[in-house]
Scaffold this motif. Structure first.
Motif, PDB file in Angstrom:
ATOM      1  N   TYR A 290       2.545  -4.600  -7.405  1.00 50.48           N
ATOM      2  CA  TYR A 290       2.613  -5.389  -6.480  1.00 50.48           C
ATOM      3  C   TYR A 290       2.705  -6.893  -7.171  1.00 50.48           C
ATOM      4  O   TYR A 290       1.904  -7.197  -8.101  1.00 50.48           O
ATOM      5  CB  TYR A 290       1.389  -5.687  -5.614  1.00 50.48           C
ATOM      6  CG  TYR A 290       1.338  -4.188  -4.687  1.00 50.48           C
ATOM      7  CD1 TYR A 290       0.666  -3.115  -5.216  1.00 50.48           C
ATOM      8  CD2 TYR A 290       2.174  -4.262  -3.248  1.00 50.48           C
ATOM      9  CE1 TYR A 290       0.651  -1.913  -4.013  1.00 50.48           C
ATOM     10  CE2 TYR A 290       1.949  -3.046  -2.775  1.00 50.48           C
ATOM     11  CZ  TYR A 290       1.347  -1.998  -3.139  1.00 50.48           C
ATOM     12  OH  TYR A 290       1.122  -0.931  -2.199  1.00 50.48           O
ATOM     13  N   ALA A 291       3.331  -7.866  -6.687  1.00 53.30           N
ATOM     14  CA  ALA A 291       3.373  -9.109  -7.017  1.00 53.30           C
ATOM     15  C   ALA A 291       2.235  -9.809  -6.668  1.00 53.30           C
ATOM     16  O   ALA A 291       1.516  -9.417  -5.710  1.00 53.30           O
ATOM     17  CB  ALA A 291       4.473  -9.773  -6.473  1.00 53.30           C
ATOM     18  N   ASP A 292       1.563 -10.620  -7.492  1.00 49.98           N
ATOM     19  CA  ASP A 292       0.552 -11.432  -7.221  1.00 49.98           C
ATOM     20  C   ASP A 292       0.313 -11.897  -5.659  1.00 49.98           C
ATOM     21  O   ASP A 292      -0.691 -12.087  -4.995  1.00 49.98           O
ATOM     22  CB  ASP A 292      -0.077 -12.392  -8.000  1.00 49.98           C
ATOM     23  CG  ASP A 292      -0.414 -11.733  -9.564  1.00 49.98           C
ATOM     24  OD1 ASP A 292      -0.417 -12.688 -10.483  1.00 49.98           O
ATOM     25  OD2 ASP A 292      -0.582 -10.556  -9.317  1.00 49.98           O
ATOM     26  N   SER A 293       1.418 -12.356  -5.230  1.00 53.12           N
ATOM     27  CA  SER A 293       1.623 -13.105  -3.954  1.00 53.12           C
ATOM     28  C   SER A 293       1.448 -12.338  -2.900  1.00 53.12           C
ATOM     29  O   SER A 293       1.299 -12.612  -1.903  1.00 53.12           O
ATOM     30  CB  SER A 293       2.808 -13.933  -3.823  1.00 53.12           C
ATOM     31  OG  SER A 293       3.952 -12.961  -4.171  1.00 53.12           O
ATOM     32  N   VAL A 294       1.513 -10.973  -3.087  1.00 54.47           N
ATOM     33  CA  VAL A 294       1.188  -9.977  -1.947  1.00 54.47           C
ATOM     34  C   VAL A 294       0.397  -9.028  -1.854  1.00 54.47           C
ATOM     35  O   VAL A 294       0.070  -8.245  -1.134  1.00 54.47           O
ATOM     36  CB  VAL A 294       2.775  -9.312  -1.446  1.00 54.47           C
ATOM     37  CG1 VAL A 294       3.874 -10.199  -1.350  1.00 54.47           C
ATOM     38  CG2 VAL A 294       2.909  -8.353  -2.578  1.00 54.47           C
ATOM     39  N   LYS A 295      -0.381  -9.145  -3.063  1.00 53.98           N
ATOM     40  CA  LYS A 295      -1.545  -7.867  -3.379  1.00 53.98           C
ATOM     41  C   LYS A 295      -2.715  -8.186  -2.518  1.00 53.98           C
ATOM     42  O   LYS A 295      -3.103  -9.267  -1.864  1.00 53.98           O
ATOM     43  CB  LYS A 295      -2.036  -8.475  -4.637  1.00 53.98           C
ATOM     44  CG  LYS A 295      -1.428  -7.723  -5.710  1.00 53.98           C
ATOM     45  CD  LYS A 295      -2.234  -7.801  -6.916  1.00 53.98           C
ATOM     46  CE  LYS A 295      -1.317  -7.262  -8.442  1.00 53.98           C
ATOM     47  NZ  LYS A 295      -2.076  -7.648  -9.587  1.00 53.98           N
ATOM     48  N   GLY A 296      -3.114  -7.135  -1.761  1.00 54.64           N
ATOM     49  CA  GLY A 296      -3.998  -7.011  -0.579  1.00 54.64           C
ATOM     50  C   GLY A 296      -3.464  -7.281   0.730  1.00 54.64           C
ATOM     51  O   GLY A 296      -3.987  -7.093   1.813  1.00 54.64           O
ATOM     52  N   ARG A 297      -2.022  -7.601   0.869  1.00 53.35           N
ATOM     53  CA  ARG A 297      -1.483  -7.859   2.160  1.00 53.35           C
ATOM     54  C   ARG A 297      -0.333  -6.654   2.156  1.00 53.35           C
ATOM     55  O   ARG A 297       0.013  -6.416   3.672  1.00 53.35           O
ATOM     56  CB  ARG A 297      -0.845  -9.101   2.154  1.00 53.35           C
ATOM     57  CG  ARG A 297      -2.046 -10.314   2.139  1.00 53.35           C
ATOM     58  CD  ARG A 297      -1.174 -11.687   2.462  1.00 53.35           C
ATOM     59  NE  ARG A 297      -0.345 -12.070   1.352  1.00 53.35           N
ATOM     60  CZ  ARG A 297       1.101 -12.220   1.827  1.00 53.35           C
ATOM     61  NH1 ARG A 297       1.203 -12.316   3.169  1.00 53.35           N
ATOM     62  NH2 ARG A 297       1.806 -12.753   0.858  1.00 53.35           N
ATOM     63  N   PHE A 298       0.351  -6.443   1.254  1.00 51.88           N
ATOM     64  CA  PHE A 298       1.698  -5.350   1.628  1.00 51.88           C
ATOM     65  C   PHE A 298       1.167  -4.244   0.709  1.00 51.88           C
ATOM     66  O   PHE A 298       0.399  -3.980  -0.073  1.00 51.88           O
ATOM     67  CB  PHE A 298       2.829  -6.017   0.718  1.00 51.88           C
ATOM     68  CG  PHE A 298       3.549  -7.202   1.274  1.00 51.88           C
ATOM     69  CD1 PHE A 298       2.812  -7.894   2.328  1.00 51.88           C
ATOM     70  CD2 PHE A 298       4.711  -7.697   0.722  1.00 51.88           C
ATOM     71  CE1 PHE A 298       3.464  -8.993   2.955  1.00 51.88           C
ATOM     72  CE2 PHE A 298       5.256  -8.931   1.277  1.00 51.88           C
ATOM     73  CZ  PHE A 298       4.714  -9.584   2.330  1.00 51.88           C
ATOM     74  N   THR A 299       1.951  -3.122   1.317  1.00 49.67           N
ATOM     75  CA  THR A 299       1.627  -1.783   0.982  1.00 49.67           C
ATOM     76  C   THR A 299       2.856  -1.145   0.891  1.00 49.67           C
ATOM     77  O   THR A 299       3.728  -0.797   1.835  1.00 49.67           O
ATOM     78  CB  THR A 299       0.690  -0.899   1.843  1.00 49.67           C
ATOM     79  OG1 THR A 299      -0.735  -1.503   1.912  1.00 49.67           O
ATOM     80  CG2 THR A 299       0.363   0.498   1.126  1.00 49.67           C
ATOM     81  N   ILE A 300       3.333  -0.486  -0.463  1.00 51.36           N
ATOM     82  CA  ILE A 300       4.572   0.236  -0.379  1.00 51.36           C
ATOM     83  C   ILE A 300       4.130   1.843  -0.430  1.00 51.36           C
ATOM     84  O   ILE A 300       3.159   2.202  -1.081  1.00 51.36           O
ATOM     85  CB  ILE A 300       5.305   0.013  -1.940  1.00 51.36           C
ATOM     86  CG1 ILE A 300       6.772   0.562  -1.739  1.00 51.36           C
ATOM     87  CG2 ILE A 300       4.542   0.171  -3.029  1.00 51.36           C
ATOM     88  CD1 ILE A 300       7.567   0.094  -2.802  1.00 51.36           C
ATOM     89  N   SER A 301       4.994   2.534   0.162  1.00 55.44           N
ATOM     90  CA  SER A 301       4.808   4.020   0.206  1.00 55.44           C
ATOM     91  C   SER A 301       6.217   4.497   0.281  1.00 55.44           C
ATOM     92  O   SER A 301       7.233   4.144   0.503  1.00 55.44           O
ATOM     93  CB  SER A 301       3.940   4.188   1.407  1.00 55.44           C
ATOM     94  OG  SER A 301       4.417   4.088   2.586  1.00 55.44           O
ATOM     95  N   ARG A 302       6.317   6.058  -0.030  1.00 51.33           N
ATOM     96  CA  ARG A 302       7.427   6.643   0.254  1.00 51.33           C
ATOM     97  C   ARG A 302       7.283   8.200   0.569  1.00 51.33           C
ATOM     98  O   ARG A 302       6.120   8.836   0.405  1.00 51.33           O
ATOM     99  CB  ARG A 302       7.945   6.865  -1.327  1.00 51.33           C
ATOM    100  CG  ARG A 302       7.378   7.836  -2.411  1.00 51.33           C
ATOM    101  CD  ARG A 302       7.992   7.372  -3.713  1.00 51.33           C
ATOM    102  NE  ARG A 302       9.468   7.975  -3.680  1.00 51.33           N
ATOM    103  CZ  ARG A 302      10.363   7.617  -4.575  1.00 51.33           C
ATOM    104  NH1 ARG A 302      10.004   6.926  -5.471  1.00 51.33           N
ATOM    105  NH2 ARG A 302      11.407   8.200  -4.565  1.00 51.33           N
ATOM    106  N   ASP A 303       8.174   8.629   1.274  1.00 49.32           N
ATOM    107  CA  ASP A 303       8.199  10.039   1.674  1.00 49.32           C
ATOM    108  C   ASP A 303       9.364  10.643   1.452  1.00 49.32           C
ATOM    109  O   ASP A 303      10.416  10.421   1.556  1.00 49.32           O
ATOM    110  CB  ASP A 303       8.185  10.123   3.269  1.00 49.32           C
ATOM    111  CG  ASP A 303       8.018  11.345   3.583  1.00 49.32           C
ATOM    112  OD1 ASP A 303       8.311  12.495   3.140  1.00 49.32           O
ATOM    113  OD2 ASP A 303       7.736  11.346   4.998  1.00 49.32           O
TER     114      ASP A 303
END
Length: 123
Positions: free
Chosen positions: A60-73
């Protein structure tokens, strides 16, 4: 090869949430690391999140850490970006990208790109 197609963008108020989806065609989706990038008007494209082929590691970029979550299926040939606590500075076109490499490079070296989806966060 894979062809990423993004969806889920839109207009949201600051503090709100959006979930971006990326559907990737092709029978070897699980062979690709995936990333989400964004490009704001007048700015360079930046990687905001990335995930390995198995989903075992993320970036994660520092600017989005704790706010964005990436996942895959991998069963659905899909990757997602859950975006919470959105800020006006998150406004950008968001792109999904696929990387075919034996070594994971989270922020560069992507081979296939989607067309992008607009995310606009109003204050």
């Amino acid at each position: 090869q894979v062809l990423p197609v993004e969806s889920g963008g839109g207009l949201v108020q600051a503090g709100g949430s959006l979930r971006l989806s990326c559907a990737a065609s092709g029978r070897t989706f699980s062979s690709y690391a995936m990333g989400w990038f964004r490009q704001a008007q007048g700015k360079e494209r930046e990687c905001v999140a990335a995930i390995t082929r198995s989903g075992g590691s993320t970036y994660y970029a520092d600017s989005v850490k704790g706010r964005f979550t990436i996942s895959r299926d991998n069963a659905k040939n899909a990757v997602y970006l859950q975006m919470n606590s959105l800020k006006p500075e998150d406004t950008a076109v968001y792109y999904c990208a696929a990387q075919y490499s034996s070594t994971w490079y989270p922020t560069s070296g992507y081979d296939y790109w989607g067309q992008g989806t607009q995310v606009t966060v109003s204050s």
